[in-house]
Design a protein around this motif. Structure first.
Motif, PDB file in Angstrom:
ATOM      1  N   LEU A   4       7.084   2.225   6.663  1.00 20.44           N
ATOM      2  CA  LEU A   4       7.006   0.954   5.956  1.00 20.44           C
ATOM      3  C   LEU A   4       5.723   0.818   5.150  1.00 20.44           C
ATOM      4  CD1 LEU A   4       8.339  -1.559   8.636  1.00 20.44           C
ATOM      5  CD2 LEU A   4       9.608  -0.149   7.023  1.00 20.44           C
ATOM      6  N   ALA A   5       4.731   1.654   5.458  1.00 20.84           N
ATOM      7  CA  ALA A   5       3.453   1.533   4.758  1.00 20.84           C
ATOM      8  C   ALA A   5       3.591   1.925   3.294  1.00 20.84           C
ATOM      9  CB  ALA A   5       2.397   2.400   5.442  1.00 20.84           C
ATOM     10  N   GLY A   6       4.438   2.923   3.008  1.00 25.00           N
ATOM     11  CA  GLY A   6       4.622   3.357   1.627  1.00 25.00           C
ATOM     12  C   GLY A   6       3.329   3.890   1.035  1.00 25.00           C
ATOM     13  N   ASN A   7       3.339   4.077  -0.257  1.00 25.57           N
ATOM     14  CA  ASN A   7       2.122   4.541  -0.928  1.00 25.57           C
ATOM     15  C   ASN A   7       1.803   3.679  -2.139  1.00 25.57           C
ATOM     16  OD1 ASN A   7       4.173   5.260  -2.603  1.00 25.57           O
ATOM     17  ND2 ASN A   7       3.758   7.453  -2.605  1.00 25.57           N
ATOM     18  N   GLN A   8       2.368   2.472  -2.171  1.00 25.31           N
ATOM     19  CA  GLN A   8       2.141   1.580  -3.300  1.00 25.31           C
ATOM     20  C   GLN A   8       1.117   0.516  -2.927  1.00 25.31           C
ATOM     21  OE1 GLN A   8       3.293   1.347  -6.431  1.00 25.31           O
ATOM     22  NE2 GLN A   8       4.616   3.137  -6.390  1.00 25.31           N
ATOM     23  N   HIS A   9       0.153   0.310  -3.802  1.00 24.20           N
ATOM     24  CA  HIS A   9      -0.737  -0.829  -3.661  1.00 24.20           C
ATOM     25  C   HIS A   9      -1.064  -1.340  -5.054  1.00 24.20           C
ATOM     26  CE1 HIS A   9      -4.245   1.716  -4.699  1.00 24.20           C
ATOM     27  NE2 HIS A   9      -3.631   2.630  -3.981  1.00 24.20           N
ATOM     28  N   THR A  10      -1.533  -2.556  -5.122  1.00 23.85           N
ATOM     29  CA  THR A  10      -1.649  -3.245  -6.402  1.00 23.85           C
ATOM     30  C   THR A  10      -2.531  -2.496  -7.388  1.00 23.85           C
ATOM     31  OG1 THR A  10      -1.330  -5.360  -5.276  1.00 23.85           O
ATOM     32  CG2 THR A  10      -2.286  -5.421  -7.485  1.00 23.85           C
ATOM     33  N   PHE A  11      -3.715  -2.103  -6.961  1.00 21.13           N
ATOM     34  CA  PHE A  11      -4.644  -1.472  -7.892  1.00 21.13           C
ATOM     35  C   PHE A  11      -4.138  -0.105  -8.338  1.00 21.13           C
ATOM     36  CE2 PHE A  11      -7.362  -4.291  -5.246  1.00 21.13           C
ATOM     37  CZ  PHE A  11      -7.687  -5.189  -6.254  1.00 21.13           C
ATOM     38  N   GLY A  12      -3.480   0.604  -7.441  1.00 23.85           N
ATOM     39  CA  GLY A  12      -2.900   1.882  -7.826  1.00 23.85           C
ATOM     40  C   GLY A  12      -1.786   1.713  -8.845  1.00 23.85           C
ATOM     41  N   ALA A  13      -0.979   0.665  -8.665  1.00 19.00           N
ATOM     42  CA  ALA A  13       0.101   0.409  -9.616  1.00 19.00           C
ATOM     43  C   ALA A  13      -0.445   0.034 -10.991  1.00 19.00           C
ATOM     44  CB  ALA A  13       0.997  -0.709  -9.086  1.00 19.00           C
ATOM     45  N   VAL A  14      -1.527  -0.756 -11.007  1.00 19.19           N
ATOM     46  CA  VAL A  14      -2.145  -1.119 -12.290  1.00 19.19           C
ATOM     47  C   VAL A  14      -2.672   0.128 -12.999  1.00 19.19           C
ATOM     48  CG1 VAL A  14      -4.065  -2.352 -13.355  1.00 19.19           C
ATOM     49  CG2 VAL A  14      -2.712  -3.456 -11.563  1.00 19.19           C
ATOM     50  N   LYS A  15      -3.335   0.984 -12.255  1.00 25.93           N
ATOM     51  CA  LYS A  15      -3.892   2.205 -12.836  1.00 25.93           C
ATOM     52  C   LYS A  15      -2.797   3.115 -13.386  1.00 25.93           C
ATOM     53  CE  LYS A  15      -6.969   6.063 -11.669  1.00 25.93           C
ATOM     54  NZ  LYS A  15      -7.788   6.684 -10.588  1.00 25.93           N
ATOM     55  N   LYS A  16      -1.675   3.140 -12.709  1.00 28.57           N
ATOM     56  CA  LYS A  16      -0.583   4.026 -13.102  1.00 28.57           C
ATOM     57  C   LYS A  16       0.226   3.468 -14.267  1.00 28.57           C
ATOM     58  CE  LYS A  16       3.583   6.199 -11.172  1.00 28.57           C
ATOM     59  NZ  LYS A  16       4.413   6.346  -9.941  1.00 28.57           N
ATOM     60  N   PHE A  30      -3.493 -15.262   4.559  1.00 29.80           N
ATOM     61  CA  PHE A  30      -2.914 -14.885   3.265  1.00 29.80           C
ATOM     62  C   PHE A  30      -3.827 -13.880   2.573  1.00 29.80           C
ATOM     63  CE2 PHE A  30      -2.542 -15.487  -1.374  1.00 29.80           C
ATOM     64  CZ  PHE A  30      -1.216 -15.118  -1.525  1.00 29.80           C
ATOM     65  N   GLY A  31      -3.230 -12.949   1.845  1.00 31.74           N
ATOM     66  CA  GLY A  31      -4.022 -12.023   1.043  1.00 31.74           C
ATOM     67  C   GLY A  31      -3.471 -10.617   0.979  1.00 31.74           C
ATOM     68  N   ARG A  32      -2.789 -10.187   2.031  1.00 29.34           N
ATOM     69  CA  ARG A  32      -2.314  -8.802   2.036  1.00 29.34           C
ATOM     70  C   ARG A  32      -1.326  -8.543   0.899  1.00 29.34           C
ATOM     71  NH1 ARG A  32      -2.141  -4.251   5.066  1.00 29.34           N
ATOM     72  NH2 ARG A  32      -0.263  -2.966   4.849  1.00 29.34           N
ATOM     73  N   SER A  33      -0.504  -9.527   0.568  1.00 24.66           N
ATOM     74  CA  SER A  33       0.498  -9.333  -0.481  1.00 24.66           C
ATOM     75  C   SER A  33      -0.135  -9.089  -1.842  1.00 24.66           C
ATOM     76  CB  SER A  33       1.425 -10.548  -0.555  1.00 24.66           C
ATOM     77  OG  SER A  33       0.682 -11.729  -0.805  1.00 24.66           O
ATOM     78  N   LEU A  34      -1.388  -9.487  -2.019  1.00 24.25           N
ATOM     79  CA  LEU A  34      -2.064  -9.264  -3.293  1.00 24.25           C
ATOM     80  C   LEU A  34      -2.544  -7.823  -3.440  1.00 24.25           C
ATOM     81  CD1 LEU A  34      -4.228 -12.516  -3.403  1.00 24.25           C
ATOM     82  CD2 LEU A  34      -1.962 -12.134  -4.397  1.00 24.25           C
ATOM     83  N   ILE A  35      -2.682  -7.123  -2.327  1.00 26.10           N
ATOM     84  CA  ILE A  35      -3.207  -5.751  -2.355  1.00 26.10           C
ATOM     85  C   ILE A  35      -2.143  -4.744  -1.940  1.00 26.10           C
ATOM     86  CG2 ILE A  35      -4.992  -4.215  -1.448  1.00 26.10           C
ATOM     87  CD1 ILE A  35      -6.673  -6.739  -0.915  1.00 26.10           C
ATOM     88  N   HIS A  36      -1.457  -5.027  -0.829  1.00 21.40           N
ATOM     89  CA  HIS A  36      -0.385  -4.158  -0.325  1.00 21.40           C
ATOM     90  C   HIS A  36       0.890  -4.997  -0.217  1.00 21.40           C
ATOM     91  CE1 HIS A  36      -3.135  -0.872   0.653  1.00 21.40           C
ATOM     92  NE2 HIS A  36      -3.946  -1.777   1.155  1.00 21.40           N
ATOM     93  N   PRO A  37       1.607  -5.164  -1.311  1.00 23.45           N
ATOM     94  CA  PRO A  37       2.739  -6.103  -1.300  1.00 23.45           C
ATOM     95  C   PRO A  37       3.930  -5.661  -0.468  1.00 23.45           C
ATOM     96  CG  PRO A  37       2.608  -4.955  -3.404  1.00 23.45           C
ATOM     97  CD  PRO A  37       1.373  -4.589  -2.646  1.00 23.45           C
ATOM     98  N   LEU A  38       4.134  -4.352  -0.290  1.00 20.50           N
ATOM     99  CA  LEU A  38       5.319  -3.900   0.428  1.00 20.50           C
ATOM    100  C   LEU A  38       5.258  -4.318   1.894  1.00 20.50           C
ATOM    101  CD1 LEU A  38       5.850  -0.310  -1.029  1.00 20.50           C
ATOM    102  CD2 LEU A  38       6.874  -2.467  -1.745  1.00 20.50           C
TER     103      LEU A  38
END
Length: 518
Positions: free
Chosen positions: A183-195, A490-498
């Protein structure tokens, strides 16, 4: 003075409503044993076995965990008071000797006993075996003597169903998937922005050009023409997306899609509506599934035919289009045209709205009917001389919403309160107000009441969910409980939304706008 008094009265009513409703919910959460809420008491912490997060449904079955703690007393204490509670039943032992079982009818009530005679000088061991059939076993315990104050915390050990001993975890700690968890996946907000930033720049440029052209065209056309063009363009984009995805998405893609399809098949084959005991999703009200079955039958198709997926997904897409059109019409009654356009774009491109419309689910019909009910309610509130037929049609819309999804009933008291205030403000006679509101409720009951009546007659309650034992499909999902901290974090969804919904209630609500907390 009268003009000032009305807004002040409304503000007071809103404040009272905002204060009273959460208070009632909090009281229910703290007192109702059917709600897996672990209320806080500063004398100890709730502790659980430290399991990895799992998104799969867990069938209800009796599980047990044993919690233990060693402690040393210099002398036998003259007094020792043990207070404890466990979700949902516990057996307590001191130095291997059984002391008592949790006997209170409500597991949320604190049980208390004097243990002075059972304690000895030197090393003592307290052990609590906790049983739960609808969630993880959890323990709250405090032992107070004149020499120490022992409380449940992370210093305790716990064994789950005979497993090896491990340090206990605090129930208030956020349940988040760690490294190695699927469930951890490899997606996070900053990585998605960079990509994805080059794609975002392209989309921003396209949006800027479209906005510029739209503003130029707006100066040369009427507002009504702009509305129609925009709605047609958005509807066309939705249909194009549906056509593209119909070829790519598996038929059973979506939340509980096989079970929803099973519901439609049941109606087609039996020519009747199922009971909650007939399938995992068959506790749902039947309107969506009846429409789906009717659409397939009209096309002489069944679920086994490949073309059926196109029919059902087109149904969802048309409902989605109708929903954002109704959102726009509602906003037009409340806001200036430009603000209504912004709301329309948000409704049309909201990710949750886009993906749910392409699944086989009753969510889109429920959302569309609820929006239709709100639109009709706004029309009534804006009407100078509301007619009885308007109340009747609003009742039909509310009834259809409740006949699609049980949660639609939450609209009913809100609508009635708003209309009652409107009638009172218009100085309508009591007879007219009672007649109109009674007509609304009566039409609502005519449309949906039969469904809940037949469930009530069969099971003794109008509401049966697939999580209820009576349905035969009782289940629960991690974490299996909530604490007050869950509603403050609150806050995790802003960095690790999955799967950020595991971190807290607000994270789940926010991330649901973009991916159903996934």
């Amino acid at each position: 003075m009268l003009a000032l008094h009305k807004p002040r009265s409304r503000a007071i009513l809103i404040i009272v409503f905002v204060a009273v409703v959460p208070s009632i919910l909090a009281w229910l959460a703290r007192s109702d044993p059917g709600i897996n809420f672990l209320s806080r008491d500063a004398r100890a912490e709730w502790i659980v076995f430290p399991t990895a997060v799992n998104s799969r449904a867990r069938g209800s079955a009796s599980f047990d965990a044993t919690f233990r703690r060693e402690f040393v007393l210099p002398d036998p204490p003259p007094t020792a008071r043990l207070s404890f509670r466990a979700m949902r039943r516990a057996n307590i032992k001191i130095n291997g000797a059984p002391i008592l079982s949790q006997s209170t009818r409500n597991w949320k009530e604190i049980a208390s006993v004097d243990l002075a005679q059972q304690l000895r000088a030197g090393t003592n061991v307290i052990e609590a075996r906790v049983f739960n059939h609808n969630g993880p076993p959890a323990l709250w315990l405090n032992l107070a003597t004149d020499q120490l104050n022992l409380r449940t915390d992370q210093s305790w050990e716990v064994s789950y169903a005979g497993s090896s001993w491990r340090p206990a975890a605090l129930a208030t700690a956020a349940k988040t998937p760690g490294p190695g968890n699927l469930l951890a996946g490899n997606q996070h907000t900053f990585g998605a922005v960079k990509k994805n930033w080059p794609l975002w720049i392209i989309l921003f440029a396209i949006a800027s050009v479209v906005t510029l052209l739209w503003n130029i065209a707006s100066k040369q056309s009427t507002a009504r023409w702009r509305e129609r063009i925009l709605l047609l363009v958005l509807a066309g984009l939705w249909l194009a997306l549906c056509w593209n995805n119909a070829r790519l998405l598996p038929f059973h893609a979506g939340f509980d899609a096989p079970e929803h399809l099973e519901y439609i098949t049941y109606i087609q084959e039996h020519r009747a509506f199922p009971l909650p005991t007939d399938g995992l999703e068959m506790y749902q009200p039947p309107l969506y599934y009846f429409i789906g079955a009717a659409a397939l039958s009209a096309c002489k198709l069944s679920i086994n035919d490949p073309q059926s997926v196109v029919v059902l997904r087109l149904l969802g897409v048309f409902l989605g289009i109708a929903q954002f059109v109704l959102v726009f019409l509602s906003l037009r009654l409340l806001l200036p045209v430009r603000a209504a356009f912004i709301g329309l774009l948000l409704a049309a491109f909201l990710p949750m709205h886009l993906y749910l419309a392409q699944y086989v689910t009753n969510e889109m019909l429920a959302a569309t009917l609820a929006t239709a009910a709100l639109y009709l309610c706004l029309r009534l509130l804006k009407s100078g001389a509301p007619r009885a037929s308007q109340f009747a049609w609003l009742g039909v819309a509310l009834g259809a919403t409740i006949l699609t999804k049980v949660t639609g009933i939450l609209l009913l008291p809100i609508v009635i309160a708003a209309l009652a205030g409107r009638l009172r403000g218009a100085r309508a006679s009591t007879a007219i107000a009672v007649r109109n509101l009674g007509l609304l409720v009566a039409m609502c009951f005519v449309v949906c009441g039969w469904q809940y009546a037949r469930i009530w007659i069969r099971f003794g309650t109008p509401l049966v969910g697939n999580w209820d034992v009576i349905s035969g499909f009782s289940w629960w999902q991690d974490p299996g409980y909530h604490t007050a901290v869950d509603y403050l974090r609150f806050g995790r969804s802003l960095i690790h939304p999955l799967f950020s919904g595991f971190a807290g209630f607000a994270d789940g609500i926010y991330s649901t706008l973009w991916g159903d907390a996934l």
